[in-house]
Design a protein around this motif. Structure first.
Motif, PDB file in Angstrom:
ATOM      1  N   GLY A   1      15.492 -44.554 -37.429  1.00 20.54           N
ATOM      2  CA  GLY A   1      14.622 -44.400 -38.856  1.00 20.54           C
ATOM      3  C   GLY A   1      13.976 -43.516 -38.712  1.00 20.54           C
ATOM      4  O   GLY A   1      13.822 -42.610 -37.947  1.00 20.54           O
ATOM      5  N   VAL A   2      13.192 -43.337 -39.704  1.00 19.55           N
ATOM      6  CA  VAL A   2      11.706 -42.486 -39.728  1.00 19.55           C
ATOM      7  C   VAL A   2      10.731 -43.204 -39.479  1.00 19.55           C
ATOM      8  O   VAL A   2      10.307 -44.152 -40.084  1.00 19.55           O
ATOM      9  N   LEU A   3      10.025 -42.748 -38.238  1.00 18.18           N
ATOM     10  CA  LEU A   3       9.022 -43.504 -37.605  1.00 18.18           C
ATOM     11  C   LEU A   3       7.576 -42.882 -37.728  1.00 18.18           C
ATOM     12  O   LEU A   3       7.525 -41.856 -37.757  1.00 18.18           O
ATOM     13  N   PRO A   4       6.624 -43.708 -38.063  1.00 21.07           N
ATOM     14  CA  PRO A   4       5.346 -43.118 -37.987  1.00 21.07           C
ATOM     15  C   PRO A   4       4.710 -42.751 -36.498  1.00 21.07           C
ATOM     16  O   PRO A   4       4.958 -43.391 -35.786  1.00 21.07           O
ATOM     17  N   LEU A   5       4.002 -41.557 -36.578  1.00 21.69           N
ATOM     18  CA  LEU A   5       3.542 -41.107 -35.331  1.00 21.69           C
ATOM     19  C   LEU A   5       1.903 -41.538 -35.418  1.00 21.69           C
ATOM     20  O   LEU A   5       1.193 -40.980 -36.365  1.00 21.69           O
ATOM     21  N   SER A   6       1.462 -42.018 -34.251  1.00 17.43           N
ATOM     22  CA  SER A   6      -0.081 -41.947 -34.242  1.00 17.43           C
ATOM     23  C   SER A   6      -0.496 -41.759 -32.720  1.00 17.43           C
ATOM     24  O   SER A   6       0.236 -41.724 -31.993  1.00 17.43           O
ATOM     25  N   ASP A   7      -1.858 -41.727 -32.528  1.00 24.09           N
ATOM     26  CA  ASP A   7      -2.393 -41.477 -31.351  1.00 24.09           C
ATOM     27  C   ASP A   7      -2.091 -42.259 -30.057  1.00 24.09           C
ATOM     28  O   ASP A   7      -1.672 -41.556 -28.943  1.00 24.09           O
ATOM     29  N   PRO A   8      -1.478 -43.301 -30.000  1.00 26.02           N
ATOM     30  CA  PRO A   8      -1.000 -44.251 -29.210  1.00 26.02           C
ATOM     31  C   PRO A   8       0.292 -43.588 -28.557  1.00 26.02           C
ATOM     32  O   PRO A   8       0.617 -44.103 -27.506  1.00 26.02           O
ATOM     33  N   ASP A   9       1.039 -42.733 -29.437  1.00 27.97           N
ATOM     34  CA  ASP A   9       2.384 -42.297 -29.025  1.00 27.97           C
ATOM     35  C   ASP A   9       2.055 -40.770 -28.218  1.00 27.97           C
ATOM     36  O   ASP A   9       3.079 -40.549 -27.620  1.00 27.97           O
ATOM     37  N   ARG A  10       0.867 -40.567 -28.109  1.00 24.09           N
ATOM     38  CA  ARG A  10       0.759 -39.140 -27.571  1.00 24.09           C
ATOM     39  C   ARG A  10       1.069 -38.973 -26.337  1.00 24.09           C
ATOM     40  O   ARG A  10       1.792 -38.064 -25.674  1.00 24.09           O
ATOM     41  N   ASP A  11       0.936 -40.171 -25.035  1.00 26.05           N
ATOM     42  CA  ASP A  11       1.101 -39.882 -23.702  1.00 26.05           C
ATOM     43  C   ASP A  11       2.369 -40.047 -23.602  1.00 26.05           C
ATOM     44  O   ASP A  11       3.020 -39.396 -22.756  1.00 26.05           O
TER      45      ASP A  11
END
Length: 333
Positions: free
Chosen positions: A73-83
């Motif tokens: 699907g289309v997923l939101p990205l946020s800072d916890p995804d960075r690593d």
């Protein structure tokens, strides 16, 4: 009026495209990356922002994925995804740039149909130690399915087999827009422009253990130096098509083998749908190779009608799917 900025990392560099709700495209471009470049996401984001000028965007969407299974699907990205993105290699670069841009521009960042979505993953192989690793050209396959379903007036729950033909080849079985089975273009299925596809396992083991090839050499042969480029020395299917029409016997043999293996994989995916297939579709640059597409179609059209969408590419697919997501999310109820 909403304006979406789409990003895709290709073999040419970081591609970007701005698209408004009314279908107009105020901006498109490419940030080229040199051989061996190790670009930073923040540096690429700054270069992208400078290309925007006065253009105002309301969201940034990227293709790519994490080095591990995730949802489709289309997923939101946020800072916890960075690593996780930073450790995912090239697959994580465009989403990382999108995340940087979201902070610079004050808009949301989206990951569109991750390459490693766990949809339809059948984890078992013939060895417990070697599970199937999900990987596919997910945005292209999903966008092609939606286009074909709507243009053909098929119902929302339509079953289809979609093959994306690029440097790698993804062949997927879909039901109601969800992938229920797929090959991994880097490891299994038909050979493609740059990837070797499924190989004789015992002979591969012998080559690996012979000492004649280093690990990086063997990896390059299987993923990047196999397939068409291994046989004909070119990644350019336009050149292959010219050789084919000039009667080059080696090119003809390679094209026939590609068509055979691709049809074989599409038939296998039809089995994953219980043999009930509403349509099949070929998309991506390889679908523009008429002789190849025709030979594939001749082999599988007894299963279902075969449609062609050579214009479907990664960046356009990301933009179209993200705009649909945003429009649907904005609807009441």
């Amino acid at each position: 009026m909403r304006c979406l900025l789409g990003l895709n990392l290709s073999s040419r560099g970081l591609e970007f495209l701005a698209r408004r709700d009314d279908g107009t495209t105020p901006l498109s471009g490419l940030i080229q990356l040199g051989q061996g470049d190790r670009p930073s996401a923040s540096g690429l984001a700054e270069r992208t922002v400078s290309s925007l000028g006065d253009l105002v965007v309301s969201a940034v969407a990227a293709s790519g994925g994490f080095d591990g299974c995730t949802e489709g699907g289309v997923l939101p990205l946020s800072d916890p995804d960075r690593d996780m993105l930073a450790s995912s290699g090239p697959m994580g670069l465009a989403p990382l740039v999108a995340l940087e841009l979201s902070h610079m521009l004050g808009v949301e960042a989206l990951l569109v149909e991750p390459f490693t979505a766990r949809e339809g993953v059948r984890g078992l192989t013939g060895l417990p130690e070697l599970p199937i690793r999900p990987l596919r050209h997910a945005p292209q396959v999903k966008w092609c399915y939606l286009r074909a379903r709507e243009e053909g007036l098929y119902p929302p729950e339509a079953s289809a087999v979609v093959a994306y033909l690029g440097r790698g080849t993804s062949v997927c079985a879909l039901k109601g827009g969800r992938v229920v089975d797929s090959n991994n273009p880097e490891e299994t299925g038909p050979f493609s422009v740059a990837f070797a596809g499924s190989l004789p396992a015992m002979e591969l083991v012998r080559r690996a253990m012979s000492g004649a090839l280093r690990r990086e050499d063997l990896t390059r042969l299987v993923a990047g130096g196999g397939g068409v480029v291994g046989y004909l020395g070119t990644y350019d299917l336009v050149e292959v098509e010219a050789l084919y029409h000039r009667g080059d016997q080696k090119a003809r043999l390679v094209v026939e083998a590609m068509a055979h293996q691709l049809a074989q994989e599409m038939g296998s995916m039809a089995q994953s749908l219980g043999g009930r297939v509403d349509f099949m579709a070929l998309c991506g640059g390889g679908a523009a190779f008429a002789a190849l597409a025709e030979r594939v179609s001749q082999r599988v059209q007894w299963i279902a009608p075969v449609l062609r969408y050579p214009e479907v590419d990664a960046l356009e697919s990301v933009v179209q799917l993200a705009l649909r997501h945003l429009a649907t999310r904005g609807q009441p109820g």
